[in-house]
Design a protein around this motif. Structure first.
Motif, short mmCIF file in Angstrom:
data_model
loop_
_atom_site.label_atom_id
_atom_site.label_comp_id
_atom_site.label_asym_id
_atom_site.label_seq_id
_atom_site.Cartn_x
_atom_site.Cartn_y
_atom_site.Cartn_z
N LEU A 146 0.79 -1.24 -0.13
CA LEU A 146 -0.01 0.08 -0.08
C LEU A 146 0.88 1.27 0.11
N ALA A 165 2.44 1.78 -3.35
CA ALA A 165 1.63 2.16 -4.27
C ALA A 165 1.08 3.69 -4.27
N VAL A 215 -12.65 1.08 -11.97
CA VAL A 215 -11.61 0.41 -11.89
C VAL A 215 -11.74 -0.72 -13.11
N THR A 217 4.91 -3.58 -6.51
CA THR A 217 3.61 -3.51 -5.74
C THR A 217 2.71 -4.91 -6.44
N SER A 255 1.19 -7.78 -4.06
CA SER A 255 -0.08 -8.31 -4.06
C SER A 255 -0.53 -9.62 -4.55
N LEU A 309 -3.85 -1.13 -11.14
CA LEU A 309 -3.78 -1.68 -9.73
C LEU A 309 -3.34 -0.64 -8.66
N ALA A 354 -6.19 1.21 -8.05
CA ALA A 354 -7.40 0.52 -7.40
C ALA A 354 -6.92 0.58 -5.77
N MET A 355 -5.48 0.41 -5.50
CA MET A 355 -5.09 0.33 -4.16
C MET A 355 -5.33 1.64 -3.35
N ARG A 376 -8.97 1.95 -2.88
CA ARG A 376 -9.48 0.82 -2.17
C ARG A 376 -10.82 0.16 -2.82
N HIS A 377 -10.74 0.09 -4.09
CA HIS A 377 -11.97 -0.59 -4.93
C HIS A 377 -11.43 -1.23 -5.98
N GLU A 403 -9.70 -3.85 -6.29
CA GLU A 403 -8.12 -4.40 -6.09
C GLU A 403 -7.76 -5.65 -6.73
N ARG A 459 -5.58 -6.70 -10.22
CA ARG A 459 -4.53 -7.47 -10.19
C ARG A 459 -4.95 -8.78 -10.98
#
Length: 339
Positions: free
Chosen positions: A52, A55, A115, A238, A242, A303, A306-307, A310-311, A313, A317
């Motif tokens: 995180l 990111a 996303v 990252t 993940s 990604l 998205a990280m 926080r949606h 992810e 990935r």
């Protein structure tokens, strides 16, 4: 790049083996860095929250620096070429298809739709697209229409949506009652969020510099190049970290969403680009270039975004992994059919 616009010149078709060598080299290099990230994540060398933090570094510092220095040296005349029309039209169509299906058929939230739309349409133009452009046309400007559409259209729209969704979630968590907000204030809030987003700030600054009738000394760009050079490897690290996170029952991307994104990214986009490019009468070299750019895999930056918000992810990935794997056979087909 500045000063070389218009339609691309004809490539040497004997470069096909070199082209595929460049693809395999780029993918192999990326795979090695992703594997390193996986090892670091698996062994928790950098701690539990390292992915995180990395990111956020990419999002707030490295990527804006890279975009500023890249866009500032882009040739803006390429935006009026037929290749740009094909690239922008097809990318917008794929993004719209993803958004409509995810929202109306899959019933996803605005953030998850955003996303998923990025995963379907935002390609790895830097790490893979640039070497492809060099070997296809001896001219890296071929990647500029793709880069600029992503940076000037897809990114601002996506970040505006994600920021608005985040603001609504914060208000809901705080128990703030919903009130009617005047249109002027809503527009002001959107503009303020847009102009304070690091990715958009870096892109717009680079665009202004590219449009100036004179150029800044290259020494001015060196700090941005130095910091920006870390964006790609940090994003790949990252990504690898993940992948090392143990999957939970809710940690995998929904299969329907993933199938949609991968299908749009690896099949629909290049086929649509070939059809539109053929209909507009692109010459063979330019057609090969735009279809190859459309066949690129999902960018690892999706990604990172998205990280950051926080949606989506898991979807970002898994789409990044699958489309990168599919990239090799898809590009081999493109090179064989059009090269």
């Amino acid at each position: 790049m500045r000063g070389s616009g218009g339609e691309q010149r004809a490539p040497d078709v004997r470069r096909a083996p070199a082209l595929m060598g460049a693809v395999l080299t780029a993918l192999g290099t990326m795979g090695a860095v992703v594997a390193l990230g996986w090892v670091l994540g698996r062994r928790r060398v950098l701690g539990d929250r390292a992915a995180l933090v990395l990111a956020r570094v990419v999002f707030a510092v490295a990527a804006p620096a890279l975009l500023l220095s890249t866009v500032a040296h882009a040739d803006l005349h390429v935006l009026v070429s037929r290749t740009a029309v094909v690239t922008w039209t097809c990318t917008a169509t794929v993004a719209a298809l993803a958004a409509v299906v995810l929202r109306l058929v899959r019933h996803r939230s605005a953030a998850d739709v955003t996303v998923g739309t990025l995963a379907s349409s935002y390609v790895n133009a830097g790490n893979i697209g640039l070497p492809l452009a060099v070997y296809l046309l001896d001219d890296p400007v071929a990647v500029v229409p793709t880069l600029l559409f992503q940076l000037l259209v897809l990114a601002p729209v996506a970040f505006t949506t994600l920021d608005a969704h985040a603001a609504r979630e914060c208000a809901r968590a705080a128990g703030t009652p919903a009130v009617a907000v005047p249109t002027g204030l809503r527009v002001t809030a959107v503009v303020r969020r847009t102009l304070t987003n690091p990715i958009i700030v870096g892109t717009l600054t680079g665009l202004v510099l590219a449009a100036l009738p004179w150029s800044l000394p290259e020494v001015v760009y060196e700090p941005f190049r130095l910091v920006g050079a870390s964006a790609a490897p940090l994003a790949l690290l990252t990504f690898g970290m993940s992948l090392a996170v143990p999957r939970t029952p809710g940690g995998a991307a929904p299969r329907g969403d993933l199938a949609l994104v991968v299908g749009l990214r690896s099949v629909v986009h290049p086929v649509l680009t070939w059809g539109v490019g053929t209909a507009l009468g692109l010459p063979a070299p330019a057609l090969l270039a735009v279809v190859a750019m459309a066949a690129l895999p999902t960018a690892q930056n999706v990604l990172v975004y998205a990280m950051q918000y926080r949606h989506g992810e898991a979807l970002a990935r898994d789409a990044g992994l699958l489309t990168t794997i599919l990239c090799v056979p898809v590009l081999l087909v493109v090179a064989a059919a059009l090269g």
